[in-house]
Motif scaffolding. Structure first.
Motif, mmCIF file in Angstrom:
data_model
loop_
_atom_site.group_PDB
_atom_site.id
_atom_site.type_symbol
_atom_site.label_atom_id
_atom_site.label_comp_id
_atom_site.label_asym_id
_atom_site.label_seq_id
_atom_site.Cartn_x
_atom_site.Cartn_y
_atom_site.Cartn_z
ATOM 1 N N GLY A 1 35.855 41.075 66.497
ATOM 2 C CA GLY A 1 34.931 40.191 65.840
ATOM 3 C C GLY A 1 35.244 39.954 64.213
ATOM 4 N N MET A 2 36.339 40.741 63.994
ATOM 5 C CA MET A 2 36.629 40.703 62.520
ATOM 6 C C MET A 2 37.939 39.738 62.132
ATOM 7 N N HIS A 3 37.746 39.138 60.961
ATOM 8 C CA HIS A 3 39.058 38.418 60.572
ATOM 9 C C HIS A 3 39.892 39.370 59.527
ATOM 10 N N VAL A 4 40.969 39.625 60.163
ATOM 11 C CA VAL A 4 41.883 40.784 59.328
ATOM 12 C C VAL A 4 43.174 39.827 58.808
ATOM 13 N N PRO A 5 42.965 39.635 57.410
ATOM 14 C CA PRO A 5 44.186 38.822 56.864
ATOM 15 C C PRO A 5 45.440 39.994 56.759
ATOM 16 N N LEU A 6 46.624 39.250 57.194
ATOM 17 C CA LEU A 6 47.909 40.067 57.351
ATOM 18 C C LEU A 6 48.560 40.142 55.842
ATOM 19 N N MET A 7 47.774 40.724 54.961
ATOM 20 C CA MET A 7 48.027 40.850 53.520
ATOM 21 C C MET A 7 48.868 42.379 53.435
ATOM 22 N N THR B 1 41.771 47.081 57.463
ATOM 23 C CA THR B 1 40.343 46.169 57.631
ATOM 24 C C THR B 1 39.614 46.698 56.721
ATOM 25 N N VAL B 2 39.423 47.715 56.211
ATOM 26 C CA VAL B 2 38.686 48.369 55.085
ATOM 27 C C VAL B 2 39.000 48.792 53.671
ATOM 28 N N MET B 3 39.873 49.648 53.748
ATOM 29 C CA MET B 3 40.288 50.255 52.717
ATOM 30 C C MET B 3 41.285 49.231 51.564
ATOM 31 N N GLY B 4 42.096 48.547 52.393
ATOM 32 C CA GLY B 4 42.918 47.327 51.579
ATOM 33 C C GLY B 4 42.109 46.257 50.982
ATOM 34 N N PRO B 5 41.383 45.698 51.721
ATOM 35 C CA PRO B 5 40.527 44.470 50.961
ATOM 36 C C PRO B 5 39.713 45.108 50.007
ATOM 37 N N ALA B 6 39.163 46.463 50.191
ATOM 38 C CA ALA B 6 38.014 47.044 49.176
ATOM 39 C C ALA B 6 38.771 47.351 47.866
ATOM 40 N N ALA B 7 40.001 47.884 48.120
ATOM 41 C CA ALA B 7 40.699 48.563 47.143
ATOM 42 C C ALA B 7 41.360 47.277 46.114
ATOM 43 N N THR B 8 41.598 46.263 47.058
ATOM 44 C CA THR B 8 42.039 44.987 46.100
ATOM 45 C C THR B 8 40.970 44.486 45.290
ATOM 46 N N PHE B 9 39.681 44.350 45.936
ATOM 47 C CA PHE B 9 38.517 43.857 45.226
ATOM 48 C C PHE B 9 38.360 44.752 44.060
#
Length: 456
Positions: free
Chosen positions: A205-211, A261-269
């Motif tokens: 149910g999550m949208h995970v960008p392959l970043m 899913t969590v740490m990468g996007p949060a750290a980018t922010f």
């Protein structure tokens, strides 16, 4: 030679029975001892190879300089381990939360510095080759140099993952694997964001960008910290007979999922917030900020926490909207100023020992290594340290006002020219003017302030 130094040093430090733990950094040997009164500081400082001593965090630290300290460390360790079954215990001095956090970051980055410096110099060499047209831009040799120079920054999360895992008390190779996950070729390199859009996975149910997170710091630090907690929890739950198979398997799977899913996007922010704030201050209060940071940077060096600034510098370089490092030229002015103050000490002092130390230590500062001149000369005499702070403030204000920037980090002083020049001749000229302002003003300020002579 190094073994002789170790043999002479160990008794002066109170003998191996007085030593709890020994570590070293780029220039200093650090002793944690049981009884500080057993250390013969005067005799140690009179050793020909010693450039200065001081106490910090309850550790007795001896400055030998880069290139020699690691060799002396090995000899001292070998002498301490002879006829000794008890292993040295780790230091556990109480620090406040902020100091402990900054010191942890510093300890993570210190082992990585040689790789960063090598890559930065290679980048500078490539830049100068292109600026002066030494060889064809399509030369295979230049392509090979480009591969060499960019590799450390591409795999930076792997290097940080390994070092951070050691620091957090978990498996460093698993930490490197987490760094590999964040830099996997299937993930879009952040430098390509302007021309490409990352694909998206639909998972639970999550949208995970392959970043991808090549060249970044914060994502891997947060991920490895979580990894260390998972690994330690599993060690309490999994039987010893199964830990070799089960613990790494679960740790990599769970941490990898959390990282993407969590740490990468949060750290980018978080990284975007940090770079936005730094860029805002630089754009609207650059000269004042350069004056303040250039004057105070040497005080941060005293704590040994300046290596933690790599997090901010890496964030600036990794941000596609900024892509340059405007902090490092300011730090460089502070380092150069310490060398200028040290030269003033050389010309003014009548103390033969100070004269012997101040010249090589000042030259070391101009090459980006300031611990010898700071702790061996300027800080002991106090007023030269103040003179250096004045020079650092003036030089920092100038390079900030002229928007001097670099394309890497880890280099200051003269070697920094290699990562300044590729960004333009004007950038280089203003850097050298700032260099001169910092060194000369620190020299003059130290002569005017004077200092109290040490006794022979």
């Amino acid at each position: 030679m190094h073994k002789d130094i170790a043999k002479e040093l160990l008794p002066l430090a109170g003998g191996k029975e007085n030593i709890i733990n020994i570590t070293h950094c780029t220039t200093r040997l650090r002793f944690e001892v049981r009884d500080e009164t057993k250390i013969d500081i005067a005799a140690i400082e009179n050793m020909q190879s010693v450039q200065g001593t001081f106490f910090r965090y309850g550790l007795f630290q001896i400055i030998f300089g880069a290139g020699i300290v690691n060799k002396i460390y090995k000899e001292v360790i070998q002498l301490c381990q002879e006829d000794q079954t008890e292993q040295p215990i780790a230091s556990n001095h109480e620090m406040n939360v902020i100091t402990r956090f900054a010191k942890t970051l510093s300890d993570i980055f210190v082992p990585i510095i040689p790789a960063i410096v090598a890559s930065g110099l290679l980048m500078g060499l490539i830049g100068m080759i292109k600026v002066f047209n030494w060889i064809s831009p399509h030369s295979p040799f230049l392509n090979m140099l480009d591969i060499f120079s960019s590799s450390a920054f591409i795999i930076l999360p792997i290097l940080v993952g390994f070092s951070a895992a050691k620091q957090f008390g978990s498996n460093p190779f698993v930490g490197a694997v987490i760094g590999g996950i964040l830099t996997h070729p299937d993930l879009l390199d952040p430098s390509m964001l302007g021309s490409q859009t990352p694909e998206t996975l639909h998972l639970f149910g999550m949208h995970v960008p392959l970043m991808g997170y090549q060249g970044t710091i914060i994502p891997i630090l947060l991920s490895v910290y979580i990894m260390s907690k998972i690994e330690k929890l599993l060690k309490k739950l999994i039987p010893d007979s199964l830990d070799l198979v089960i613990i790494p398997f679960i740790t990599v799977m769970v941490t990898g999922f959390i990282a993407l899913t969590v740490m990468g996007p949060a750290a980018t922010f978080i990284g975007h917030i940090i770079t936005f704030l730094l860029d805002f201050v630089y754009q609207y209060a650059g000269t004042a900020a350069g004056f303040l940071f250039g004057g105070l940077y040497s005080l941060i060096v005293l704590s040994g926490l300046h290596h933690s600034f790599y997090v901010f510098e890496a964030s600036l370089l990794a941000d596609p909207k900024i892509g340059v490092n405007f902090l490092l030229p300011i730090w460089s002015m502070a380092n150069v100023a310490q060398g200028g103050a040290g030269l003033a000490v050389f010309f003014k002092t009548k103390n033969a020992n100070l004269k012997r130390i101040s010249i090589p230590a000042s030259l070391s500062a101009f090459l980006g290594i300031i611990e010898p001149i700071v702790f061996g000369v300027n800080l002991k005499l106090v007023r030269p340290f103040i003179g250096a702070s004045i020079g650092g403030a003036l030089g920092g204000a100038y390079v900030a006002a002229m928007h001097v920037v670099s394309n890497s980090y880890g280099l200051t002083g003269i070697p920094m020219i290699s990562i300044i020049l590729p960004l333009g001749v004007t950038n280089f000229v203003h850097y050298m003017i700032g260099f001169s302002i910092a060194a000369v003003s620190a020299f003059i300020a130290t002569l005017i302030l004077g200092f109290k002579e040490e006794k022979e």
